[in-house]
Motif scaffolding. Structure first.
Motif, PDB file in Angstrom:
ATOM      1  N   LYS A   1       0.843  -1.183   0.000  1.00 19.15           N
ATOM      2  CA  LYS A   1       0.000   0.000   0.000  1.00 19.15           C
ATOM      3  C   LYS A   1       0.887   1.245   0.000  1.00 19.15           C
ATOM      4  CE  LYS A   1      -3.296  -2.402   3.008  1.00 19.15           C
ATOM      5  NZ  LYS A   1      -4.010  -2.348   4.317  1.00 19.15           N
ATOM      6  N   PRO A   2       0.362   2.371  -0.465  1.00 19.21           N
ATOM      7  CA  PRO A   2       1.169   3.609  -0.431  1.00 19.21           C
ATOM      8  C   PRO A   2       1.669   3.941   0.972  1.00 19.21           C
ATOM      9  CG  PRO A   2      -0.701   3.913  -1.871  1.00 19.21           C
ATOM     10  CD  PRO A   2      -0.895   2.567  -1.211  1.00 19.21           C
ATOM     11  N   GLU A   3       0.911   3.596   1.990  1.00 23.38           N
ATOM     12  CA  GLU A   3       1.343   3.887   3.364  1.00 23.38           C
ATOM     13  C   GLU A   3       2.483   2.991   3.835  1.00 23.38           C
ATOM     14  OE1 GLU A   3      -1.791   3.302   2.273  1.00 23.38           O
ATOM     15  OE2 GLU A   3      -2.959   2.169   3.770  1.00 23.38           O
ATOM     16  N   ASP A   4       2.878   2.008   3.034  1.00 24.63           N
ATOM     17  CA  ASP A   4       4.058   1.204   3.357  1.00 24.63           C
ATOM     18  C   ASP A   4       5.344   1.892   2.910  1.00 24.63           C
ATOM     19  OD1 ASP A   4       2.165  -1.676   2.398  1.00 24.63           O
ATOM     20  OD2 ASP A   4       2.631  -1.032   4.443  1.00 24.63           O
ATOM     21  N   THR A   5       5.225   3.018   2.207  1.00 21.55           N
ATOM     22  CA  THR A   5       6.399   3.758   1.758  1.00 21.55           C
ATOM     23  C   THR A   5       7.229   4.212   2.950  1.00 21.55           C
ATOM     24  OG1 THR A   5       5.345   4.512  -0.285  1.00 21.55           O
ATOM     25  CG2 THR A   5       7.178   5.837   0.569  1.00 21.55           C
ATOM     26  N   ALA A   6       8.507   3.833   2.949  1.00 21.56           N
ATOM     27  CA  ALA A   6       9.387   4.144   4.076  1.00 21.56           C
ATOM     28  C   ALA A   6      10.792   3.638   3.756  1.00 21.56           C
ATOM     29  CB  ALA A   6       8.883   3.482   5.356  1.00 21.56           C
ATOM     30  N   VAL A   7      11.733   4.026   4.595  1.00 20.05           N
ATOM     31  CA  VAL A   7      13.043   3.376   4.608  1.00 20.05           C
ATOM     32  C   VAL A   7      12.931   2.199   5.570  1.00 20.05           C
ATOM     33  CG1 VAL A   7      15.487   3.590   5.132  1.00 20.05           C
ATOM     34  CG2 VAL A   7      14.250   5.517   4.101  1.00 20.05           C
ATOM     35  N   TYR A   8      13.314   1.022   5.104  1.00 22.06           N
ATOM     36  CA  TYR A   8      13.213  -0.196   5.905  1.00 22.06           C
ATOM     37  C   TYR A   8      14.593  -0.568   6.434  1.00 22.06           C
ATOM     38  CZ  TYR A   8       8.383  -0.953   4.603  1.00 22.06           C
ATOM     39  OH  TYR A   8       7.028  -0.817   4.467  1.00 22.06           O
ATOM     40  N   TYR A   9      14.634  -0.836   7.740  1.00 23.12           N
ATOM     41  CA  TYR A   9      15.873  -1.153   8.428  1.00 23.12           C
ATOM     42  C   TYR A   9      15.832  -2.565   8.996  1.00 23.12           C
ATOM     43  CZ  TYR A   9      16.630   3.904   8.437  1.00 23.12           C
ATOM     44  OH  TYR A   9      16.781   5.215   8.076  1.00 23.12           O
ATOM     45  N   CYS A  10      16.942  -3.252   8.867  1.00 22.96           N
ATOM     46  CA  CYS A  10      17.141  -4.550   9.496  1.00 22.96           C
ATOM     47  C   CYS A  10      17.899  -4.333  10.798  1.00 22.96           C
ATOM     48  CB  CYS A  10      17.950  -5.427   8.543  1.00 22.96           C
ATOM     49  SG  CYS A  10      18.434  -7.025   9.176  1.00 22.96           S
ATOM     50  N   ALA A  11      17.565  -5.109  11.814  1.00 22.33           N
ATOM     51  CA  ALA A  11      18.226  -4.975  13.108  1.00 22.33           C
ATOM     52  C   ALA A  11      18.393  -6.343  13.751  1.00 22.33           C
ATOM     53  CB  ALA A  11      17.413  -4.055  14.015  1.00 22.33           C
ATOM     54  N   GLY A  12      19.413  -6.453  14.614  1.00 24.26           N
ATOM     55  CA  GLY A  12      19.661  -7.716  15.287  1.00 24.26           C
ATOM     56  C   GLY A  12      20.084  -7.522  16.725  1.00 24.26           C
ATOM     57  N   THR A  13      19.809  -8.543  17.538  1.00 26.82           N
ATOM     58  CA  THR A  13      20.225  -8.530  18.926  1.00 26.82           C
ATOM     59  C   THR A  13      20.421  -9.960  19.400  1.00 26.82           C
ATOM     60  OG1 THR A  13      19.708  -7.677  21.133  1.00 26.82           O
ATOM     61  CG2 THR A  13      17.877  -8.570  19.873  1.00 26.82           C
ATOM     62  N   ILE A  14      21.376 -10.158  20.303  1.00 23.59           N
ATOM     63  CA  ILE A  14      21.583 -11.490  20.867  1.00 23.59           C
ATOM     64  C   ILE A  14      20.327 -11.882  21.631  1.00 23.59           C
ATOM     65  CG2 ILE A  14      22.935 -12.849  22.492  1.00 23.59           C
ATOM     66  CD1 ILE A  14      25.351 -11.149  21.730  1.00 23.59           C
ATOM     67  N   GLU A  15      19.838 -13.076  21.343  1.00 22.53           N
ATOM     68  CA  GLU A  15      18.540 -13.478  21.867  1.00 22.53           C
ATOM     69  C   GLU A  15      18.643 -14.133  23.228  1.00 22.53           C
ATOM     70  OE1 GLU A  15      15.974 -15.587  19.115  1.00 22.53           O
ATOM     71  OE2 GLU A  15      15.274 -16.872  20.738  1.00 22.53           O
ATOM     72  N   GLY A  16      17.809 -13.638  24.140  1.00 22.77           N
ATOM     73  CA  GLY A  16      17.606 -14.346  25.400  1.00 22.77           C
ATOM     74  C   GLY A  16      16.582 -15.438  25.164  1.00 22.77           C
ATOM     75  N   TYR A  17      16.736 -16.563  25.789  1.00 23.91           N
ATOM     76  CA  TYR A  17      15.884 -17.710  25.490  1.00 23.91           C
ATOM     77  C   TYR A  17      14.409 -17.362  25.591  1.00 23.91           C
ATOM     78  CZ  TYR A  17      13.816 -22.316  25.706  1.00 23.91           C
ATOM     79  OH  TYR A  17      13.035 -23.418  25.464  1.00 23.91           O
TER      80      TYR A  17
END
Length: 126
Positions: free
Chosen positions: A87-103
């Motif tokens: 949709k037009p409202e999905d227009t954006a800069v998309y960022y990937c992110a990561g973090t060490i996972e706690g169980y």
């Protein structure tokens, strides 16, 4: 620290699809929870989706639920965001992110993520 590089953004018409990729390097992400966020012009960055280390658990923002799918291939150190019915409202800069996972923990907030990509632009025309 993990280096993250997004790709796959572009211009698409409303109703179309795109698949974003996030390639990780520098260390393994097999113990990382990964997420996608986006920031539209003049808006704050917002959560889109997250996935746990194994891919067995995912969670989506209400605005994208049923249209977007997050997945990962740990052998390729890559995370994906399949975006359908855009949709037009999905227009954006998309960022990937990561973090060490706690169980058993899922991560929904920016401050919970340690490593970020530079972003990829997605533009949906009406």
């Amino acid at each position: 620290q993990v280096q993250l590089i997004e790709s796959g953004g572009g211009l698409v018409q409303a109703g179309g699809s795109l698949r974003l990729s996030c390639a990780a390097s520098g260390r393994t992400i097999t113990n990382y929870a990964m997420g996608w966020f986006r920031q539209a012009p003049g808006e704050e960055r917002e959560f889109v989706a997250t996935i746990n280390w194994s891919g067995s658990m995912t969670y989506y923002a209400d605005s994208v639920k049923g249209r977007f799918t997050i997945s990962r291939d740990n052998a390729k150190s890559t995370v994906y965001l399949q975006m359908d019915s855009l949709k037009p409202e999905d227009t954006a800069v998309y960022y990937c992110a990561g973090t060490i996972e706690g169980y058993g923990t899922m991560y929904y907030f920016e401050y919970e993520y340690e490593d970020w990509g530079q972003g990829t632009q997605v533009t949906v025309s009406s």
